[in-house]
Design an enzyme around this catalytic site. Sequence first.
Site, PDB file in Angstrom:
ATOM      1  N   HIS A 192       7.880  10.268 -28.289  1.00 56.10           N
ATOM      2  CA  HIS A 192       6.896  11.146 -27.656  1.00 56.10           C
ATOM      3  C   HIS A 192       7.251  12.624 -27.874  1.00 56.10           C
ATOM      4  CE1 HIS A 192       4.107  12.790 -24.749  1.00 56.10           C
ATOM      5  NE2 HIS A 192       5.114  13.372 -24.140  1.00 56.10           N
ATOM      6  N   HIS A 243      -0.437  13.211 -28.921  1.00 54.38           N
ATOM      7  CA  HIS A 243      -0.911  11.871 -28.561  1.00 54.38           C
ATOM      8  C   HIS A 243      -1.628  11.204 -29.727  1.00 54.38           C
ATOM      9  CE1 HIS A 243      -0.788  12.812 -23.991  1.00 54.38           C
ATOM     10  NE2 HIS A 243       0.313  12.207 -24.383  1.00 54.38           N
ATOM     11  N   HIS A 258       0.192  18.273 -26.684  1.00 51.87           N
ATOM     12  CA  HIS A 258      -0.030  16.854 -26.409  1.00 51.87           C
ATOM     13  C   HIS A 258      -1.332  16.314 -26.978  1.00 51.87           C
ATOM     14  CE1 HIS A 258       3.454  17.344 -23.915  1.00 51.87           C
ATOM     15  NE2 HIS A 258       3.417  16.093 -23.493  1.00 51.87           N
ATOM     16  N   ARG A 294       0.814  -1.234   0.000  1.00 45.79           N
ATOM     17  CA  ARG A 294       0.000   0.000   0.000  1.00 45.79           C
ATOM     18  C   ARG A 294       0.837   1.270   0.000  1.00 45.79           C
ATOM     19  NH1 ARG A 294      -3.180  -2.818   3.638  1.00 45.79           N
ATOM     20  NH2 ARG A 294      -4.958  -3.785   2.596  1.00 45.79           N
ATOM     21  N   ASN A 334      -0.090  20.177 -20.998  1.00 41.40           N
ATOM     22  CA  ASN A 334      -0.428  19.349 -22.157  1.00 41.40           C
ATOM     23  C   ASN A 334      -0.333  20.109 -23.474  1.00 41.40           C
ATOM     24  OD1 ASN A 334      -0.886  16.855 -20.912  1.00 41.40           O
ATOM     25  ND2 ASN A 334      -2.828  17.615 -20.129  1.00 41.40           N
ATOM     26  N   LYS A 382       3.082  11.554 -11.106  1.00 43.82           N
ATOM     27  CA  LYS A 382       2.230  10.703 -11.941  1.00 43.82           C
ATOM     28  C   LYS A 382       2.990   9.419 -12.220  1.00 43.82           C
ATOM     29  CE  LYS A 382      -0.551  13.885 -14.692  1.00 43.82           C
ATOM     30  NZ  LYS A 382      -0.839  14.273 -16.094  1.00 43.82           N
ATOM     31  N   LYS A 394       7.795  23.169 -13.841  1.00 36.67           N
ATOM     32  CA  LYS A 394       6.970  21.995 -13.565  1.00 36.67           C
ATOM     33  C   LYS A 394       6.612  21.934 -12.080  1.00 36.67           C
ATOM     34  CE  LYS A 394       5.416  17.599 -14.254  1.00 36.67           C
ATOM     35  NZ  LYS A 394       5.440  16.410 -15.085  1.00 36.67           N
ATOM     36  N   ARG A 442      -2.590  22.292 -14.101  1.00 35.85           N
ATOM     37  CA  ARG A 442      -1.692  21.271 -14.631  1.00 35.85           C
ATOM     38  C   ARG A 442      -1.994  20.949 -16.091  1.00 35.85           C
ATOM     39  NH1 ARG A 442       0.849  16.408 -10.964  1.00 35.85           N
ATOM     40  NH2 ARG A 442       2.088  15.503 -12.623  1.00 35.85           N
ATOM     41  N   GLU A 459      -4.140  17.308 -10.924  1.00 34.76           N
ATOM     42  CA  GLU A 459      -4.763  17.720 -12.177  1.00 34.76           C
ATOM     43  C   GLU A 459      -6.264  17.909 -12.004  1.00 34.76           C
ATOM     44  OE1 GLU A 459      -2.957  15.668 -15.382  1.00 34.76           O
ATOM     45  OE2 GLU A 459      -4.402  16.404 -16.849  1.00 34.76           O
ATOM     46  N   GLU A 519      10.087  19.092 -24.722  1.00 28.10           N
ATOM     47  CA  GLU A 519       9.353  19.430 -23.489  1.00 28.10           C
ATOM     48  C   GLU A 519       9.952  20.688 -22.835  1.00 28.10           C
ATOM     49  OE1 GLU A 519       6.620  17.780 -22.629  1.00 28.10           O
ATOM     50  OE2 GLU A 519       6.798  15.735 -23.442  1.00 28.10           O
TER      51      GLU A 519
HETATM   52  P1  NAD Z   1      12.623   5.686 -21.856  1.00 31.14           P
HETATM   53  O1  NAD Z   1      12.523   5.577 -20.396  1.00 31.14           O
HETATM   54  O2  NAD Z   1      12.131   4.550 -22.671  1.00 31.14           O
HETATM   55  O3  NAD Z   1      14.130   5.980 -22.249  1.00 31.14           O
HETATM   56  C1  NAD Z   1      14.466   6.091 -23.615  1.00 31.14           C
HETATM   57  C2  NAD Z   1      15.616   5.147 -23.989  1.00 31.14           C
HETATM   58  O4  NAD Z   1      16.836   5.709 -23.504  1.00 31.14           O
HETATM   59  C3  NAD Z   1      15.518   3.768 -23.363  1.00 31.14           C
HETATM   60  O5  NAD Z   1      15.925   2.828 -24.328  1.00 31.14           O
HETATM   61  C4  NAD Z   1      16.526   3.804 -22.224  1.00 31.14           C
HETATM   62  O6  NAD Z   1      17.079   2.541 -21.949  1.00 31.14           O
HETATM   63  C5  NAD Z   1      17.563   4.744 -22.747  1.00 31.14           C
HETATM   64  N1  NAD Z   1      18.315   5.512 -21.753  1.00 31.14           N
HETATM   65  C6  NAD Z   1      17.839   6.073 -20.616  1.00 31.14           C
HETATM   66  N2  NAD Z   1      18.788   6.805 -20.026  1.00 31.14           N
HETATM   67  C7  NAD Z   1      19.901   6.698 -20.789  1.00 31.14           C
HETATM   68  C8  NAD Z   1      21.201   7.246 -20.707  1.00 31.14           C
HETATM   69  N3  NAD Z   1      21.546   8.108 -19.736  1.00 31.14           N
HETATM   70  N4  NAD Z   1      22.093   6.914 -21.665  1.00 31.14           N
HETATM   71  C9  NAD Z   1      21.739   6.082 -22.695  1.00 31.14           C
HETATM   72  N5  NAD Z   1      20.522   5.556 -22.830  1.00 31.14           N
HETATM   73  C10 NAD Z   1      19.609   5.859 -21.891  1.00 31.14           C
HETATM   74  O7  NAD Z   1      11.847   6.979 -22.409  1.00 31.14           O
HETATM   75  P2  NAD Z   1      11.654   8.461 -21.849  1.00 31.14           P
HETATM   76  O8  NAD Z   1      11.528   9.293 -23.043  1.00 31.14           O
HETATM   77  O9  NAD Z   1      12.619   8.825 -20.812  1.00 31.14           O
HETATM   78  O10 NAD Z   1      10.235   8.354 -21.133  1.00 31.14           O
HETATM   79  C11 NAD Z   1       9.066   8.080 -21.846  1.00 31.14           C
HETATM   80  C12 NAD Z   1       8.005   7.608 -20.889  1.00 31.14           C
HETATM   81  O11 NAD Z   1       7.752   8.638 -19.943  1.00 31.14           O
HETATM   82  C13 NAD Z   1       6.678   7.296 -21.542  1.00 31.14           C
HETATM   83  O12 NAD Z   1       6.221   6.039 -21.110  1.00 31.14           O
HETATM   84  C14 NAD Z   1       5.748   8.389 -21.043  1.00 31.14           C
HETATM   85  O13 NAD Z   1       4.416   7.954 -20.913  1.00 31.14           O
HETATM   86  C15 NAD Z   1       6.359   8.729 -19.725  1.00 31.14           C
HETATM   87  N6  NAD Z   1       6.053  10.072 -19.242  1.00 31.14           N
HETATM   88  C16 NAD Z   1       5.588  10.214 -17.986  1.00 31.14           C
HETATM   89  C17 NAD Z   1       5.315  11.465 -17.478  1.00 31.14           C
HETATM   90  C18 NAD Z   1       4.855  11.621 -16.072  1.00 31.14           C
HETATM   91  O14 NAD Z   1       4.473  12.718 -15.653  1.00 31.14           O
HETATM   92  N7  NAD Z   1       4.878  10.566 -15.289  1.00 31.14           N
HETATM   93  C19 NAD Z   1       5.508  12.608 -18.259  1.00 31.14           C
HETATM   94  C20 NAD Z   1       5.990  12.446 -19.549  1.00 31.14           C
HETATM   95  C21 NAD Z   1       6.270  11.172 -20.028  1.00 31.14           C
HETATM   96 ZN    ZN Z   2       5.075  15.002 -22.794  1.00 28.21          ZN
END
Ligand code: NAD
Ligand code: ZN
Length: 368
Positions: free
Chosen positions: A266, A252, A248, A120, A245, A142, A226, A241, A236, A184
């Site tokens: 993304h 999306h 987005h 939990r 977007n 999130k 942020k 918040r 949100e 971003e």
């Molecule tokens: P990711 O976590 O898949 O990382 C991208 C790639 O880079 C992966 O292959 C990873 O292994 C590699 N990588 C990571 N760090 C590295 C480094 N220092 N050196 C070399 N390679 C590295 O993708 P991302 O773009 O970081 O995140 C995307 C995700 O984030 C999505 O699932 C999205 O939904 C989520 N997201 C969440 C929020 C939130 O508020 N929680 C906001 C925006 C996006």
């Molecule tokens: Zn985004």
Amino acid sequence: ERLRVELGARGYDILVGPGLLATAGKHIAPVLRHERVFIITDETVARLHLEALERALREAGIAYEALVLPAGEQAKSFEHLERLTDKLLAFRIERRDALIALGGGVIGDLAGFAAAITLRGVDFVQIPTTLLAQVDSSVGGKTGINSAHGKNLIGAFHQPRLVLADTEVLDTLPRRELLAGYAEVVKYGCIDDAEFFSWLETRGLDAIEGDPAARRHAIVTSCRRKAAVVARDETESSGARALLNLGHTFGHALEAECKYGGELLHGEAVAIGMVMAADLSVELGLCPSEDAARIRNHLAAVGLPTGFEHMPGRVWSPARLLDHMSRDKKVQDGRVTFVLLRGIGQAFVSHEVDPAAVEALLTNAIAA
Ligand code: NAD
Ligand code: ZN
């Protein structure tokens, strides 16, 4: 640099700077209630950066286990969540233990959600290793996974206890990933910081190329924006918040149409989406066309996509894109939410956009 996310008892610090991974133990120890942590990471990040974190924890006398997942979006699934929570329970995780998410947004979202639901709720620390995760996903609480019905539809709000954004770990990040995260960063300037946008126009490329001072300024400013929004609207609910977007709604829809394949990251979708949102704002007579042009030109100048010509092989349908938009989580009473601009730094949320105007814009953009 130390920033604070002001959320009362759930408030936490964001540290930004070089070398934080090597000193992570020292920063983490004070926020831990019990000195055992579970590092959650992916195979790629483990290969590059896990050893440095393990050394830092040993130096601080913190006991740890490392759990390594496959890299990529598919880790944000029920299947991997179940495997992860099973492992944590097999290690007899206790309430006072903590998780450390070492990785990009995928690892942050998955580990954060595992932390939210295991026993939990246990504490977790974010050590974001992509630019996207440092400026966006690691801050704000999130967490979640994807469902067969769509992205991020299963999740929880669960704030981290600390965010450590080591600007040097970005040196190993592929340029395409770096640029996607940069979209971003540009977003924050567009939303409510025209001065930051101007700074990005002159120094943004330096930040991408790795100039330490420029990179740090870009990340700190983004995290500050942020953190301020999250403090005003943690879950949100008030609408503040929703401004995050920007780009987005369109983005999306593009991602969904590409089935979240590697064709469009993304951040790349968000770059195109911001251009579309600015163009829509111009079409609706809300925004000067010079401002929309500056956004498009800056994104193009750093090497981000700004339109459909980025994916020449694909056939686009405005109707299908509109259909994706109408399925978004943020749809209320059937109305699609758009973030529009009165100019750079003046974003606002609208539920009043006529779908016909969106369809006309998409038709023109696809034909261009
Ligand atoms: P990711 O976590 O898949 O990382 C991208 C790639 O880079 C992966 O292959 C990873 O292994 C590699 N990588 C990571 N760090 C590295 C480094 N220092 N050196 C070399 N390679 C590295 O993708 P991302 O773009 O970081 O995140 C995307 C995700 O984030 C999505 O699932 C999205 O939904 C989520 N997201 C969440 C929020 C939130 O508020 N929680 C906001 C925006 C996006
Ligand atoms: Zn985004």
